[in-house]
Design a protein around this motif. Structure first.
Motif, PDB file in Angstrom:
ATOM      1  N   ALA A 108       0.852  -1.187   0.000  1.00 37.30           N
ATOM      2  CA  ALA A 108       0.000   0.000   0.000  1.00 37.30           C
ATOM      3  C   ALA A 108       0.883   1.230   0.000  1.00 37.30           C
ATOM      4  O   ALA A 108       1.655   1.451   0.921  1.00 37.30           O
ATOM      5  N   SER A 109       0.800   1.997  -1.060  1.00 41.31           N
ATOM      6  CA  SER A 109       1.594   3.219  -1.119  1.00 41.31           C
ATOM      7  C   SER A 109       0.685   4.399  -0.859  1.00 41.31           C
ATOM      8  O   SER A 109      -0.419   4.480  -1.372  1.00 41.31           O
ATOM      9  N   THR A 110       1.156   5.303  -0.041  1.00 46.23           N
ATOM     10  CA  THR A 110       0.379   6.482   0.302  1.00 46.23           C
ATOM     11  C   THR A 110       1.110   7.700  -0.249  1.00 46.23           C
ATOM     12  O   THR A 110       2.278   7.907   0.036  1.00 46.23           O
ATOM     13  N   THR A 111       0.420   8.461  -1.021  1.00 47.00           N
ATOM     14  CA  THR A 111       1.013   9.669  -1.572  1.00 47.00           C
ATOM     15  C   THR A 111       0.618  10.860  -0.719  1.00 47.00           C
ATOM     16  O   THR A 111      -0.190  10.757   0.200  1.00 47.00           O
ATOM     17  N   ASP A 112       1.203  11.985  -1.043  1.00 45.70           N
ATOM     18  CA  ASP A 112       0.865  13.206  -0.311  1.00 45.70           C
ATOM     19  C   ASP A 112      -0.601  13.580  -0.518  1.00 45.70           C
ATOM     20  O   ASP A 112      -1.250  14.106   0.388  1.00 45.70           O
ATOM     21  N   LYS A 113      -1.147  13.306  -1.726  1.00 44.55           N
ATOM     22  CA  LYS A 113      -2.556  13.606  -1.978  1.00 44.55           C
ATOM     23  C   LYS A 113      -3.442  12.790  -1.055  1.00 44.55           C
ATOM     24  O   LYS A 113      -4.415  13.290  -0.509  1.00 44.55           O
ATOM     25  N   ASP A 114      -3.108  11.501  -0.903  1.00 44.40           N
ATOM     26  CA  ASP A 114      -3.889  10.656  -0.006  1.00 44.40           C
ATOM     27  C   ASP A 114      -3.809  11.180   1.420  1.00 44.40           C
ATOM     28  O   ASP A 114      -4.802  11.175   2.142  1.00 44.40           O
ATOM     29  N   MET A 115      -2.627  11.603   1.825  1.00 42.35           N
ATOM     30  CA  MET A 115      -2.446  12.120   3.176  1.00 42.35           C
ATOM     31  C   MET A 115      -3.297  13.361   3.396  1.00 42.35           C
ATOM     32  O   MET A 115      -3.953  13.497   4.426  1.00 42.35           O
ATOM     33  N   VAL A 116      -3.289  14.263   2.446  1.00 42.55           N
ATOM     34  CA  VAL A 116      -4.067  15.500   2.573  1.00 42.55           C
ATOM     35  C   VAL A 116      -5.554  15.170   2.623  1.00 42.55           C
ATOM     36  O   VAL A 116      -6.300  15.724   3.441  1.00 42.55           O
ATOM     37  N   ASN A 117      -5.979  14.235   1.778  1.00 46.29           N
ATOM     38  CA  ASN A 117      -7.389  13.845   1.755  1.00 46.29           C
ATOM     39  C   ASN A 117      -7.802  13.219   3.079  1.00 46.29           C
ATOM     40  O   ASN A 117      -8.857  13.552   3.631  1.00 46.29           O
ATOM     41  N   LEU A 118      -6.992  12.327   3.608  1.00 42.87           N
ATOM     42  CA  LEU A 118      -7.293  11.703   4.893  1.00 42.87           C
ATOM     43  C   LEU A 118      -7.291  12.718   6.025  1.00 42.87           C
ATOM     44  O   LEU A 118      -8.121  12.654   6.931  1.00 42.87           O
ATOM     45  N   GLN A 119      -6.367  13.676   5.977  1.00 41.03           N
ATOM     46  CA  GLN A 119      -6.308  14.697   7.017  1.00 41.03           C
ATOM     47  C   GLN A 119      -7.547  15.579   6.975  1.00 41.03           C
ATOM     48  O   GLN A 119      -8.088  15.951   8.017  1.00 41.03           O
ATOM     49  N   LYS A 120      -8.033  15.904   5.765  1.00 41.86           N
ATOM     50  CA  LYS A 120      -9.256  16.701   5.643  1.00 41.86           C
ATOM     51  C   LYS A 120     -10.453  15.953   6.215  1.00 41.86           C
ATOM     52  O   LYS A 120     -11.291  16.533   6.906  1.00 41.86           O
ATOM     53  N   LYS A 121     -10.521  14.649   5.938  1.00 41.49           N
ATOM     54  CA  LYS A 121     -11.619  13.847   6.477  1.00 41.49           C
ATOM     55  C   LYS A 121     -11.554  13.803   7.998  1.00 41.49           C
ATOM     56  O   LYS A 121     -12.582  13.878   8.677  1.00 41.49           O
ATOM     57  N   LEU A 122     -10.347  13.679   8.539  1.00 42.82           N
ATOM     58  CA  LEU A 122     -10.185  13.652   9.990  1.00 42.82           C
ATOM     59  C   LEU A 122     -10.594  14.982  10.609  1.00 42.82           C
ATOM     60  O   LEU A 122     -11.278  15.015  11.638  1.00 42.82           O
ATOM     61  N   ASP A 123     -10.195  16.088   9.991  1.00 42.07           N
ATOM     62  CA  ASP A 123     -10.581  17.407  10.494  1.00 42.07           C
ATOM     63  C   ASP A 123     -12.099  17.589  10.466  1.00 42.07           C
ATOM     64  O   ASP A 123     -12.688  18.121  11.416  1.00 42.07           O
ATOM     65  N   ALA A 124     -12.727  17.133   9.381  1.00 45.77           N
ATOM     66  CA  ALA A 124     -14.188  17.243   9.284  1.00 45.77           C
ATOM     67  C   ALA A 124     -14.863  16.404  10.363  1.00 45.77           C
ATOM     68  O   ALA A 124     -15.847  16.840  10.979  1.00 45.77           O
ATOM     69  N   ALA A 125     -14.326  15.224  10.620  1.00 46.54           N
ATOM     70  CA  ALA A 125     -14.899  14.367  11.667  1.00 46.54           C
ATOM     71  C   ALA A 125     -14.725  15.006  13.043  1.00 46.54           C
ATOM     72  O   ALA A 125     -15.638  14.969  13.876  1.00 46.54           O
ATOM     73  N   ASN A 126     -13.559  15.615  13.296  1.00 43.89           N
ATOM     74  CA  ASN A 126     -13.333  16.292  14.578  1.00 43.89           C
ATOM     75  C   ASN A 126     -14.281  17.474  14.761  1.00 43.89           C
ATOM     76  O   ASN A 126     -14.792  17.713  15.857  1.00 43.89           O
ATOM     77  N   LYS A 127     -14.536  18.225  13.680  1.00 47.76           N
ATOM     78  CA  LYS A 127     -15.474  19.345  13.760  1.00 47.76           C
ATOM     79  C   LYS A 127     -16.882  18.842  14.065  1.00 47.76           C
ATOM     80  O   LYS A 127     -17.611  19.445  14.845  1.00 47.76           O
ATOM     81  N   GLU A 128     -17.247  17.734  13.443  1.00 48.89           N
ATOM     82  CA  GLU A 128     -18.573  17.172  13.687  1.00 48.89           C
ATOM     83  C   GLU A 128     -18.708  16.700  15.135  1.00 48.89           C
ATOM     84  O   GLU A 128     -19.742  16.895  15.769  1.00 48.89           O
TER      85      GLU A 128
END
Length: 111
Positions: A36-56
């Protein structure tokens, strides 16, 4: 009998290795897990999802606090006590999420 079973095992290992080499050469998927390779785009996308979940979560906590005002007083006192102890010790907190497959280069960039 022992010699023939060892020879058969050796031939089986050789054939399996040859088949895997051929499958790898022609990019055939033989059911083995891939890296499983994780790129910077994947990292940014996952971080955005985490931030949205924390806000919720915080909005749900606030909504819960508005419906139960008795519990908010106890929670605010606990929060004040923890903030006082943190200010006295000057602790800086940071959250770093490390996901499976992230390279050490990406982790060091995040730090």
């Amino acid at each position: 009998m022992r010699k023939s079973s060892i020879r058969a095992f050796g031939m089986a290992v050789f054939l399996i290795g040859a088949l895997l080499t051929i499958a790898d050469r022609f990019d055939l998927n033989v059911g083995l897990p891939t890296v499983a390779s994780t790129t910077d785009k994947d990292m940014v996308n996952l971080q955005k999802k985490l931030d949205a979940a924390n806000k919720e979560i915080t909005s749900l906590k606030q909504a819960s606090a508005q419906t139960n005002p008795d519990n908010t007083e106890n929670e605010s006192n606990k929060a004040d006590d923890s903030q006082k102890s943190e200010n006295e010790q000057e602790i800086v907190k940071m959250q770093l999420n490390i996901y499976r497959g992230i390279s050490t280069y990406v982790i060091s960039k995040m730090l």
